[in-house]
Enzyme design. Structure first.
Site, mmCIF file in Angstrom:
data_model
loop_
_atom_site.group_PDB
_atom_site.id
_atom_site.type_symbol
_atom_site.label_atom_id
_atom_site.label_comp_id
_atom_site.label_asym_id
_atom_site.label_seq_id
_atom_site.Cartn_x
_atom_site.Cartn_y
_atom_site.Cartn_z
ATOM 1 N N ASP A 165 -19.314 25.511 -39.444
ATOM 2 C CA ASP A 165 -18.008 25.431 -38.784
ATOM 3 C C ASP A 165 -17.831 24.125 -38.019
ATOM 4 O OD1 ASP A 165 -17.157 27.898 -39.656
ATOM 5 O OD2 ASP A 165 -17.942 28.966 -37.917
ATOM 6 N N ASN A 225 1.598 6.799 4.501
ATOM 7 C CA ASN A 225 1.153 6.815 3.110
ATOM 8 C C ASN A 225 -0.215 7.455 2.926
ATOM 9 O OD1 ASN A 225 1.752 5.965 0.330
ATOM 10 N ND2 ASN A 225 -0.072 4.707 0.590
ATOM 11 N N ASP A 259 -18.510 29.625 -35.023
ATOM 12 C CA ASP A 259 -19.824 29.955 -34.476
ATOM 13 C C ASP A 259 -20.970 29.534 -35.382
ATOM 14 O OD1 ASP A 259 -19.511 31.745 -36.524
ATOM 15 O OD2 ASP A 259 -19.640 33.550 -35.295
ATOM 16 N N VAL A 308 0.835 -1.204 0.000
ATOM 17 C CA VAL A 308 0.000 0.000 0.000
ATOM 18 C C VAL A 308 0.870 1.256 0.000
ATOM 19 C CG1 VAL A 308 -1.713 1.314 1.307
ATOM 20 C CG2 VAL A 308 -1.917 -1.165 1.121
ATOM 21 N N ALA A 309 1.983 1.201 0.750
ATOM 22 C CA ALA A 309 2.873 2.354 0.813
ATOM 23 C C ALA A 309 3.552 2.620 -0.525
ATOM 24 C CB ALA A 309 3.929 2.131 1.888
ATOM 25 N N ASP A 347 0.212 11.692 3.263
ATOM 26 C CA ASP A 347 0.292 11.946 1.830
ATOM 27 C C ASP A 347 -0.928 12.670 1.282
ATOM 28 O OD1 ASP A 347 2.754 11.000 1.335
ATOM 29 O OD2 ASP A 347 2.150 9.257 0.170
ATOM 30 N N ASP A 369 -11.520 33.250 -35.398
ATOM 31 C CA ASP A 369 -12.310 34.220 -36.153
ATOM 32 C C ASP A 369 -11.876 35.631 -35.773
ATOM 33 O OD1 ASP A 369 -13.887 32.355 -37.438
ATOM 34 O OD2 ASP A 369 -15.374 32.294 -35.845
ATOM 35 N N GLU A 396 -2.242 4.806 -4.497
ATOM 36 C CA GLU A 396 -3.635 4.484 -4.822
ATOM 37 C C GLU A 396 -4.544 5.704 -4.831
ATOM 38 O OE1 GLU A 396 -2.949 4.328 -0.514
ATOM 39 O OE2 GLU A 396 -2.052 3.228 -2.170
#
Length: 826
Positions: free
Chosen positions: A557, A658, A553, A257-258, A662, A304, A262
């Site tokens: 286009d 972590n 516009d 996990v560290a 974090d 334009d 995730e």
């Protein structure tokens, strides 16, 4: 007829019939959103470890508190809470954008034209429709002037259908030509295609290429780390024995996990959502999140002129005519603007205002000479024709581009040459030129010339600075306009677009693909350009490796906008169909807003790089610390006080660092502002997420933090600290060091600006880390001990020394090489 409903009647009918939209989907309940945070393979592993630990604790007699289980459960709940918070912020930002992007319609209320959300339409409303509009609800045409409707979305029929007055128009179909007024008959779920009301302008929040790259990147890391965890479990059981299976499993899971960031996808989603919310506050409405990523790589903006580079505030400066009465009639009768309301094309509104200043009453004139037939203006024809009834006989009035009208008039060669000279002179002064003509009967040939109109549309005052900023950022700006080439060149030079000459659409059509690519490299002004020419230009630029943002516009286009890398539609004067295919909608139709959006897109990517550097630096440091310490302990047979293999951090401590330390700083990095990004060249879209400088930062800082942690682990016992106290010192150092390392991680390509939220979070987070040692409940949960003066000094000195070294190195790297990305020639 034109009175429409009163406000009170409209309110009563809305209560009776409901909104002109499908019912909104109910938001996901909070409890389900919370449970969804646990739907992750790594979280499944943690849940399994938690259940296994509780089972082992019960099997052993349930003596005391299951400290590790409580700690893991607390961290899991905290992680889920952070995930819910990030989702809520991202969805709230997107929800506000949905409200901003709701389609608008012109409808008659209380006798005047009002611009309202289409969801507020009710049966009985009178709606003004013009080319490019989606029909907002089922209705009956009361007035139809050359109306042509594309019904493919309902019937599947590929060819547009003529719709005279008295016929029905269906919701979701597209008005491709003409104008009309329809009385709404059915709305919402009762309409043929009620769901179109929600589809128009809706934000597509699907996964962007950047998110997909990060997901793939994360999965690759996860596979390697999980493989490493399996090896750790095997080695742990080999040296510790089966009786330590629970502890070994916890540690391997925690290390996995560290090592895996995730939280990265959630932080990325929040960063994108907050970024597009900031864009909306600066008048740039993002319809597709993929545009945010593309904006940072744009190398060419093709824009334009009218209304985007200029104020779209047309003023008639001169009328040169041999027949003033006929010229004024042509200005009023060959005109689709609404008299007295200011609704319609700004050019046509200015013609009505000028005729009024000359003593003509436009409304009286239109009533005196009713329209019998018309040919609407088309960008391919470049003119419009209206046939009215005068004294019982038909008379036609025409207005359009001078070169087109002059060729349809009965003029001698000398007369035509004289008028062409006048057009060139006025256009060379920056005026937009319009020709007027008329004839007896119905037709567009053999016309009598009625005069030239010179119109002035001043450049927006903020545009020159915006163009300068774009050019400094390595972005070419091209002007693509339907105006006369001389007018286009004058305006271009006034606002800072330099070009040797202006290329016309007619010239473009004769070029081979290779010649067109060469012209697209050298010329910055294109005049009298048709929509199909825009598409060819986009393709030529892209063939040369450019990343193109294109504005538009009109109905025609749409192909060019769809083909470009970033399609930009006008929010005020743009048609519904251009807004549908566009990635970005300018709510103020202002070129400067495009440059602002590019700046925001670059800033978002800069922030993404920051938290990638920050998270991976921490993860690498923890993995190196644990792996090197574990192998050293095996080689030296180093044991803690309980006789277990000596490890620098426990499973719970790794999880705390972590997730708790974090997460908040990474979120705060999403709020960083990076105004200096416009001094950098465009980002290469093929550049890796971790480019060479970022990879160098991750490796160097990760190695330094791991090395200092190992040094503390080896040296603290020499100063008389116990193993438990030494581990506490290492834990506090690693958790605080990674927090302060967020500052050098911010120095990617531009000097970071002050971020008060980040500073506050870092201070609070450091305080929380200190409390883990001072507060007995937290200390017991994390398996820490009081450090004493020696340990405190060791942590403070180590943090300041490593932080100072990182800051110094990042400053030196930035000063020596402030822009590691490629520099493009302008």
């Amino acid at each position: 007829m034109r009175q429409g409903l009163s406000s009170e009647e409209a309110r009563a009918r809305r209560e009776r019939y409901g909104p002109n939209a499908l019912p909104e989907e109910q938001s996901e309940p909070m409890w389900r959103r919370f449970l969804r945070q646990f739907q992750s393979p790594l979280i499944y592993i943690l849940l399994f470890a938690l259940a296994f630990d509780l089972f082992a604790w019960i099997q052993e007699g349930a003596h005391g508190l299951p400290v590790e289980s409580i700690a893991i459960a607390f961290i899991l709940l905290l992680n889920a809470g952070l995930g819910v918070f990030q989702e809520y912020r991202a969805e709230a930002a997107l929800s506000r954008l949905q409200d901003l992007s709701a389609p608008q319609v012109w409808t008659y209320r209380d006798g005047t034209l009002a611009r309202i959300p289409s969801s507020e339409l009710v049966p009985g409303d009178l709606v003004r429709l013009e080319a490019g509009d989606r029909i907002p609800a089922d209705g009956l045409l009361h007035e139809a002037d050359g109306v042509l409707v594309d019904e493919a979305v309902v019937t599947g029929e590929s060819l547009p259908v003529e719709k005279p007055a008295g016929e029905e128009v269906l919701s979701g179909t597209l008005l491709v030509r003409g104008k009309g007024i329809a009385e709404i008959r059915r709305t919402g779920l009762e309409s043929t295609l009620g769901r179109m009301a929600q589809m128009l302008g809706g934000i597509e929040a699907g996964e962007t290429p950047l998110e997909r790259r990060l997901t793939t990147f994360g999965h690759q890391i996860a596979r390697w780390v999980l493989a490493l965890a399996v090896v750790l479990v095997a080695l742990g059981l080999l040296f510790e024995g089966l009786d330590q299976f629970n502890r070994v499993l916890f540690f391997a899971v925690a290390l996995a996990v560290a090592a895996v960031p995730e939280g990265l996808p959630a932080v990325l989603t929040l960063t994108l959502a907050l970024g597009i919310e900031r864009m909306s506050r600066r008048q740039a409405l993002v319809r597709r999140m993929v545009a945010v990523e593309a904006l940072g790589s744009v190398t060419v903006i093709a824009t334009d002129k009218t209304g985007t580079l200029t104020e779209n505030r047309m003023q008639v400066r001169d009328l040169d005519t041999p027949d003033p009465e006929r010229a004024l009639r042509a200005m009023v009768l060959a005109n689709d603007a609404e008299v007295g309301t200011g609704v319609g094309d700004p050019l046509e509104v200015s013609l009505l205002e000028y005729s009024r200043e000359q003593g003509t009453d436009p409304l009286t004139l239109q009533q005196e000479y009713p329209r019998r037939s018309s040919v609407p203006f088309d960008s391919a024809r470049k003119f419009m024709r209206v046939t009215v009834e005068e004294a019982g006989r038909p008379v036609s009035y025409v207005k359009g581009a001078p070169e087109v009208i002059l060729n349809r008039c009965r003029l001698t060669p000398a007369e035509r040459k004289d008028w062409e000279r006048k057009v060139a002179e006025h256009a060379g002064e920056g005026y937009r030129m319009l020709a007027l003509a008329w004839r007896e009967g119905e037709g567009e040939q053999d016309l009598e010339f009625a005069g030239l109109v010179s119109l002035w549309d001043p450049p927006r005052p903020e545009v020159p600075d915006a163009i300068r900023r774009a050019q400094e950022a390595g972005i070419r700006v091209l002007m693509i306009t339907g105006d006369h080439p001389a007018t286009a060149l004058v305006v271009a030079r006034e606002i800072g677009i330099q070009s040797a000459r202006a290329i016309t659409g007619h010239e473009l059509q004769s070029l081979t693909p290779e010649a067109l690519r060469q012209v697209a490299r050298e010329i910055n002004v294109f005049a009298r350009v048709a929509p199909e020419d825009k598409l060819r230009l986009v393709e030529a630029l892209q063939a040369d490796g450019e990343i193109v943002a294109m504005t538009g516009d009109g109905v025609n286009d749409a192909p060019a906008l769809k083909r470009s890398d970033v399609g930009v539609a006008m929010g005020q004067r743009g048609s519904d169909v251009t807004r549908e295919v566009a990635d970005l909608v300018l709510q103020d139709d202002n070129f400067a807003t495009i440059v602002t959006a590019v700046e925001e897109g670059r800033s978002i990517y800069e922030n993404i790089q920051k938290f990638i550097r920050f998270l991976f630096s921490t993860n690498l440091a923890l993995v190196l610390l644990v792996m090197i310490a574990a192998f050293t302990a095996v080689l030296l047979n180093a044991r803690d006080d309980a006789g277990a293999l000596l490890l620098p951090l426990t499973a719970v401590q790794l999880l705390w660092i972590n997730i708790v330390a974090d997460g908040p700083p990474a979120l705060a990095l999403a709020l960083d502002h990076n105004r200096e990004v416009m001094r950098q060249p465009p980002r290469d879209p093929a550049a890796p997420l971790l480019d060479t400088p970022s990879l160098r930062f991750v490796v160097s800082t990760g190695v330094v933090k791991a090395a200092v942690g190992l040094a503390l682990l080896a040296l603290m016992p020499q100063f008389g600290l116990s193993i438990a106290t030494t581990i506490t010192v290492v834990f506090l150092y690693e958790s605080i060091a990674q927090l302060v390392f967020v500052y050098p991680a911010r120095r990617v390509n531009v000097p970071p600006e002050r971020n008060g939220v980040l500073n506050g979070i870092i201070i609070l987070s450091i305080g929380l880390q200190v409390l883990t040692v001072l507060l007995p409940p937290l200390r017991q949960m994390l398996g820490l001990t009081p450090m004493g003066l020696t340990g405190t000094i060791a942590v403070a000195v180590s943090v300041l020394a490593t932080w100072g070294a990182a800051e110094l190195l990042s400053h030196v790297r930035w000063r020596v090489n402030p822009s590691p990305r490629r520099v493009r020639a302008m």
